[in-house]
Motif scaffolding. Sequence first.
Motif, PDB file in Angstrom:
ATOM      1  N   ASN A 291       0.831  -1.205   0.000  1.00  0.00           N
ATOM      2  CA  ASN A 291       0.000   0.000   0.000  1.00  0.00           C
ATOM      3  C   ASN A 291       0.863   1.251   0.000  1.00  0.00           C
ATOM      4  O   ASN A 291       0.480   2.287   0.546  1.00  0.00           O
ATOM      5  CB  ASN A 291      -0.960   0.000   1.189  1.00  0.00           C
ATOM      6  N   PHE A 292       2.022   1.155  -0.624  1.00  0.00           N
ATOM      7  CA  PHE A 292       2.921   2.296  -0.767  1.00  0.00           C
ATOM      8  C   PHE A 292       3.771   2.113  -2.016  1.00  0.00           C
ATOM      9  O   PHE A 292       3.839   1.007  -2.591  1.00  0.00           O
ATOM     10  CB  PHE A 292       3.810   2.471   0.471  1.00  0.00           C
ATOM     11  N   ILE A 293       4.415   3.197  -2.415  1.00  0.00           N
ATOM     12  CA  ILE A 293       5.282   3.181  -3.594  1.00  0.00           C
ATOM     13  C   ILE A 293       6.625   3.772  -3.202  1.00  0.00           C
ATOM     14  O   ILE A 293       6.687   4.817  -2.539  1.00  0.00           O
ATOM     15  CB  ILE A 293       4.675   4.014  -4.745  1.00  0.00           C
ATOM     16  N   LEU A 294       7.691   3.126  -3.610  1.00  0.00           N
ATOM     17  CA  LEU A 294       9.038   3.672  -3.417  1.00  0.00           C
ATOM     18  C   LEU A 294       9.495   4.286  -4.733  1.00  0.00           C
ATOM     19  O   LEU A 294       9.440   3.637  -5.779  1.00  0.00           O
ATOM     20  CB  LEU A 294      10.012   2.570  -2.981  1.00  0.00           C
ATOM     21  N   ILE A 295       9.935   5.543  -4.659  1.00  0.00           N
ATOM     22  CA  ILE A 295      10.425   6.221  -5.855  1.00  0.00           C
ATOM     23  C   ILE A 295      11.828   6.767  -5.606  1.00  0.00           C
ATOM     24  O   ILE A 295      12.175   7.142  -4.487  1.00  0.00           O
ATOM     25  CB  ILE A 295       9.493   7.380  -6.288  1.00  0.00           C
ATOM     26  N   ASP A 299      16.665  14.577  -5.577  1.00  0.00           N
ATOM     27  CA  ASP A 299      17.157  15.042  -4.278  1.00  0.00           C
ATOM     28  C   ASP A 299      16.075  14.766  -3.236  1.00  0.00           C
ATOM     29  O   ASP A 299      15.118  15.537  -3.093  1.00  0.00           O
ATOM     30  CB  ASP A 299      17.477  16.541  -4.338  1.00  0.00           C
ATOM     31  N   ALA A 300      16.207  13.655  -2.510  1.00  0.00           N
ATOM     32  CA  ALA A 300      15.148  13.217  -1.588  1.00  0.00           C
ATOM     33  C   ALA A 300      14.905  14.222  -0.469  1.00  0.00           C
ATOM     34  O   ALA A 300      13.755  14.492  -0.109  1.00  0.00           O
ATOM     35  CB  ALA A 300      15.504  11.852  -1.002  1.00  0.00           C
ATOM     36  N   ASN A 301      15.966  14.784   0.081  1.00  0.00           N
ATOM     37  CA  ASN A 301      15.800  15.739   1.181  1.00  0.00           C
ATOM     38  C   ASN A 301      15.033  16.980   0.728  1.00  0.00           C
ATOM     39  O   ASN A 301      14.138  17.470   1.416  1.00  0.00           O
ATOM     40  CB  ASN A 301      17.158  16.137   1.756  1.00  0.00           C
ATOM     41  N   ARG A 317      13.521   7.800   2.754  1.00  0.00           N
ATOM     42  CA  ARG A 317      14.258   6.558   3.010  1.00  0.00           C
ATOM     43  C   ARG A 317      15.694   6.611   2.508  1.00  0.00           C
ATOM     44  O   ARG A 317      16.359   5.582   2.387  1.00  0.00           O
ATOM     45  CB  ARG A 317      13.552   5.370   2.346  1.00  0.00           C
ATOM     46  N   THR A 318      16.195   7.803   2.244  1.00  0.00           N
ATOM     47  CA  THR A 318      17.486   7.954   1.587  1.00  0.00           C
ATOM     48  C   THR A 318      18.657   7.439   2.416  1.00  0.00           C
ATOM     49  O   THR A 318      19.720   7.143   1.872  1.00  0.00           O
ATOM     50  CB  THR A 318      17.722   9.430   1.195  1.00  0.00           C
ATOM     51  N   GLU A 324      19.379   5.272  -1.707  1.00  0.00           N
ATOM     52  CA  GLU A 324      19.795   6.672  -1.802  1.00  0.00           C
ATOM     53  C   GLU A 324      18.809   7.475  -2.641  1.00  0.00           C
ATOM     54  O   GLU A 324      18.395   7.048  -3.722  1.00  0.00           O
ATOM     55  CB  GLU A 324      21.198   6.774  -2.415  1.00  0.00           C
ATOM     56  N   ASN A 325      18.412   8.636  -2.116  1.00  0.00           N
ATOM     57  CA  ASN A 325      17.474   9.537  -2.787  1.00  0.00           C
ATOM     58  C   ASN A 325      16.132   8.874  -3.100  1.00  0.00           C
ATOM     59  O   ASN A 325      15.550   9.074  -4.179  1.00  0.00           O
ATOM     60  CB  ASN A 325      18.084  10.121  -4.069  1.00  0.00           C
ATOM     61  N   THR A 326      15.626   8.103  -2.151  1.00  0.00           N
ATOM     62  CA  THR A 326      14.310   7.498  -2.334  1.00  0.00           C
ATOM     63  C   THR A 326      13.308   8.069  -1.336  1.00  0.00           C
ATOM     64  O   THR A 326      13.648   8.450  -0.222  1.00  0.00           O
ATOM     65  CB  THR A 326      14.337   5.963  -2.179  1.00  0.00           C
ATOM     66  N   LEU A 327      12.057   8.100  -1.775  1.00  0.00           N
ATOM     67  CA  LEU A 327      10.934   8.525  -0.949  1.00  0.00           C
ATOM     68  C   LEU A 327       9.882   7.415  -0.968  1.00  0.00           C
ATOM     69  O   LEU A 327       9.664   6.777  -2.000  1.00  0.00           O
ATOM     70  CB  LEU A 327      10.323   9.818  -1.486  1.00  0.00           C
ATOM     71  N   ARG A 328       9.231   7.220   0.170  1.00  0.00           N
ATOM     72  CA  ARG A 328       8.161   6.221   0.258  1.00  0.00           C
ATOM     73  C   ARG A 328       6.826   6.927   0.411  1.00  0.00           C
ATOM     74  O   ARG A 328       6.628   7.701   1.344  1.00  0.00           O
ATOM     75  CB  ARG A 328       8.403   5.286   1.444  1.00  0.00           C
TER      76      ARG A 328
END
Length: 360
Positions: A291-295, A299-301, A317-318, A324-328
């Motif tokens: 029920n989520f997507i990792l992209i 620049d994640a921050n 989640r970086t 590195e540089n991922t968002l959930r």
Amino acid sequence: MNFNINNLVRENVKSMKPYSSARDEFEDFYTADMIFLDANENPFQNGVNRYPDPQQSNVKKTLSTLKNINANQILLGNGSDEVLDLIFRAFCEPKMDNVITLPPTYGMYGVLANINAVENREVLLSNDFQPQVEKILETVDENTKIIFLCSPNNPTANSFSTESVVKLLENFKGLIVIDEAYIDFSDKESWLAKIDEYPNLVITQTLSKAYGLAGIRLGICYASAAIISVLNKIKPPYNVNELTQVRALERLSNPEKIKFEITSIIAQREQLLKVLVDVKFVNKIYPTEANFILIKVDDANKRYDELIAKGIVIRNRTTQPLCENTLRLTIGTEQENKKLIESLTLLGFKTLTGLNSKIK
């Protein structure tokens, strides 16, 4: 594989005598018309003045029917974290034994290993987020008690291949714990169907995700009757409170509503996936069965802060291995999803063509 659970149980757990509560000693408590003066409770009825059923019999009976598994193969806990902690405490000798985890994964496995003074041996997933089976088996020694697999995995959202899991089950003499917190959002079959085929298989699930009951804290463990018996021996006597048991039964009695919500979440997930393709700062969208997507972004921050400024909280989640540089991004309601899509659009869309149709 020749598997004997007694070879894994800690010696002090084998020899201990479990605590027997008043409700354990008189098992007809919940049906008998009796005067109960055995547990030092307040006698004035208010719905919660009595201790709860220490074995959560009605909840287990319902789950037994829904999941087609014997009630004596079910353990309930105060969230999955208590279930996982009980597994550590039953089978891992502090300062002697070790477990194997596969980062990036759910962080509580490592936390619980530290709390219980158990070595956590990390074997990174492959670049496509699959278990590196040979490396895992090479890491095993005589003191390795447990391998933790989160499938679908958090934070990567993918399931592990059947071949990898089977090879581990057939070649590791300790416990394989498969965390299926997100299994309801996947088209893969739960490993519950194999519970009787592999005596070293332990499966944890939860009512926090698909069932929408994160606030009541109810985790579930499925395993052989022998493993469940060991865990029951050391669990706190009243670890699942009365309010939690009542609310769980209410929710489980309406499977059609649960199914509707799961279907809605999956539909919103697919809608968001279509939009993310056109967001200019998204470099990669990982396959998802959760029920989520990792992209992966530029620049994640920076992107995390921009969404916070727009009133949307996601997970950065970086700092995790291979992330590195991922968002959930958790999948919300249709309206929440629309707000997220509109915010992403304002931050940068590759093309405006067809945008309106994507956010309807």
